[in-house]
Design a protein around this motif. Structure first.
Motif, PDB file in Angstrom:
ATOM      1  N   GLN A 134     -32.948  10.516  -0.064  1.00 40.90           N
ATOM      2  CA  GLN A 134     -33.219  11.104  -1.404  1.00 40.90           C
ATOM      3  C   GLN A 134     -32.582  10.339  -2.400  1.00 40.90           C
ATOM      4  O   GLN A 134     -31.368   9.943  -2.270  1.00 40.90           O
ATOM      5  N   TYR A 155     -38.312   9.890 -12.307  1.00 40.50           N
ATOM      6  CA  TYR A 155     -38.469  10.840 -10.984  1.00 40.50           C
ATOM      7  C   TYR A 155     -37.226  10.713 -10.223  1.00 40.50           C
ATOM      8  O   TYR A 155     -36.779   9.711  -9.659  1.00 40.50           O
ATOM      9  N   SER A 156     -36.821  12.081  -9.530  1.00 45.94           N
ATOM     10  CA  SER A 156     -36.036  12.066  -8.342  1.00 45.94           C
ATOM     11  C   SER A 156     -36.980  11.758  -7.200  1.00 45.94           C
ATOM     12  O   SER A 156     -38.131  12.289  -7.285  1.00 45.94           O
ATOM     13  N   SER A 182     -34.940  20.383  -6.877  1.00 41.73           N
ATOM     14  CA  SER A 182     -35.903  20.179  -7.712  1.00 41.73           C
ATOM     15  C   SER A 182     -36.052  21.324  -9.019  1.00 41.73           C
ATOM     16  O   SER A 182     -35.553  22.587  -8.590  1.00 41.73           O
ATOM     17  N   THR A 241     -39.954  15.823  -9.852  1.00 40.19           N
ATOM     18  CA  THR A 241     -39.655  15.057  -8.306  1.00 40.19           C
ATOM     19  C   THR A 241     -40.909  14.591  -7.584  1.00 40.19           C
ATOM     20  O   THR A 241     -42.108  15.195  -7.987  1.00 40.19           O
ATOM     21  N   ILE A 273     -31.389  11.238  -6.263  1.00 39.55           N
ATOM     22  CA  ILE A 273     -31.471  12.467  -7.400  1.00 39.55           C
ATOM     23  C   ILE A 273     -31.191  11.916  -8.822  1.00 39.55           C
ATOM     24  O   ILE A 273     -30.139  11.171  -8.974  1.00 39.55           O
ATOM     25  N   PRO A 331     -42.742  19.868  -6.781  1.00 48.41           N
ATOM     26  CA  PRO A 331     -42.873  18.325  -6.671  1.00 48.41           C
ATOM     27  C   PRO A 331     -44.211  18.042  -6.677  1.00 48.41           C
ATOM     28  O   PRO A 331     -45.063  18.746  -6.361  1.00 48.41           O
TER      29      PRO A 331
END
Length: 329
Positions: free
Chosen positions: A40, A76-77, A123, A50, A42, A127
């Protein structure tokens, strides 16, 4: 320190390396206690969207460094899952090279847990999904089970049917069923399907995944350096489970509510393009917001792995994906 402003334009290996170092790499216990690994990345800003990347068969999140970097730079994450039986996740057979899953639904249930328990708590909104090949089947089945969980999805070269060359599809499926029955009678150990074997990388000229020599050699070298993520061919059991999942996916088409865009590789010989065409036609009839005009977005001359293709072809896939997500913001 990684600076997102430095990743605009041509990718810089040093910047990608710094980006990857800021990732978090963890695992959770999936169905039947199999460890499912994930990565991940972030965003540090207060507001972000996300994307969950759902890889294809044989793939690991380690292979997705460049794409994750590109998408992160767009604000975007990013979350990426390693499916059971491949990548860094747990294997279910004594021979870790064999492509195997007990039930295809296990993939779907792992993704469901991942999104509900790991992605969503971090989030700000629902997502997006970006799924490739086998990941496209898993993601679509997940969206059928959880029709309101995802904002919008892109499925790239989805495994909605298998490419059987000159062999009729019905005969190919019959061969799978016969061999599986014979396997189950003779042995408790799942066998490889005809022509399948342990991990053995092909030379670039033999590959049907990408036209990019640089990206092909990059992920071949990655797999050679990380034996843990190596995976060979598929077992007959895996094929039978995948065929069953594909049938179920078409049977439950009415359960799809998420806007879906399908990217089709024009020169794909890994999965069945006709199945993708049928999917888009049927889905658009049911949900006009999906598959515009009832057709896939076809990227001519591209091989199976659109996000690992040459820059010209790859950029088309990324541009179409980002445009779809922004359209459903």
């Amino acid at each position: 320190m990684f600076n997102p402003q430095n990743c605009i334009g041509d990718n810089q290996p040093d910047e990608m390396s710094l980006f990857w170092q800021k990732g978090q790499f963890e695992f959770f216990s999936g169905t039947d206690g199999v460890n499912i690994h994930y990565a991940q990345f972030i965003q540090e800003k207060e507001e972000y969207l996300t994307i969950v990347i759902v890889p294809g068969r044989c793939e690991s999140y380690l292979k997705y460094q460049e794409l994750a970097f590109n998408l992160y730079c767009q604000g975007y994450s990013i979350f990426i899952i390693d499916h059971r039986g491949q990548g860094l996740s747990g294997r279910m057979l004594q021979n870790p090279n064999k492509g195997y899953v007990t039930k295809f639904q296990d993939y779907v249930d792992d993704l469901k847990y991942f999104i509900e328990n790991i992605v969503m708590p971090q989030s700000l909104e629902k997502p997006y999904l970006l799924a490739h090949s086998m990941g496209g089947t898993i993601a679509t089945r997940y969206m059928q089970d959880c029709p309101n969980a995802i904002k919008a999805a892109v499925i790239s070269s989805p495994m909605l049917g298998f490419y059987s060359a000159f062999l009729p599809s019905s005969l190919a499926k019959m061969l799978v069923a016969i061999k599986l029955k014979f396997n189950n009678i003779i042995s408790k150990t799942p066998w490889y399907f005809f022509g399948q074997k342990n991990y053995a990388p092909k030379g670039f000229t033999e590959n049907k995944l990408t036209h990019s020599t640089e990206r092909y050699h990059s992920f071949v070298n990655l797999y050679q350096k990380n034996k843990t993520i190596q995976l060979g061919g598929v077992t007959t059991h895996w094929l039978a489970q995948s065929i069953k999942a594909q049938k179920e996916l078409f049977a439950k088409m009415t359960q799809l509510k998420t806007p879906i865009l399908l990217l089709q590789a024009g020169s794909d010989t890994i999965v069945c393009q006709q199945a993708q065409d049928d999917f888009c036609q049927q889905l658009h009839t049911l949900r006009p917001q999906s598959c515009p005009n009832g057709l896939p977005i076809r990227i001519d001359n591209a091989f199976h792995e659109l996000f690992f293709e040459t820059n010209e072809l790859r950029n088309k896939a990324i541009t179409q994906s980002l445009a779809w997500f922004k359209q459903h913001n």
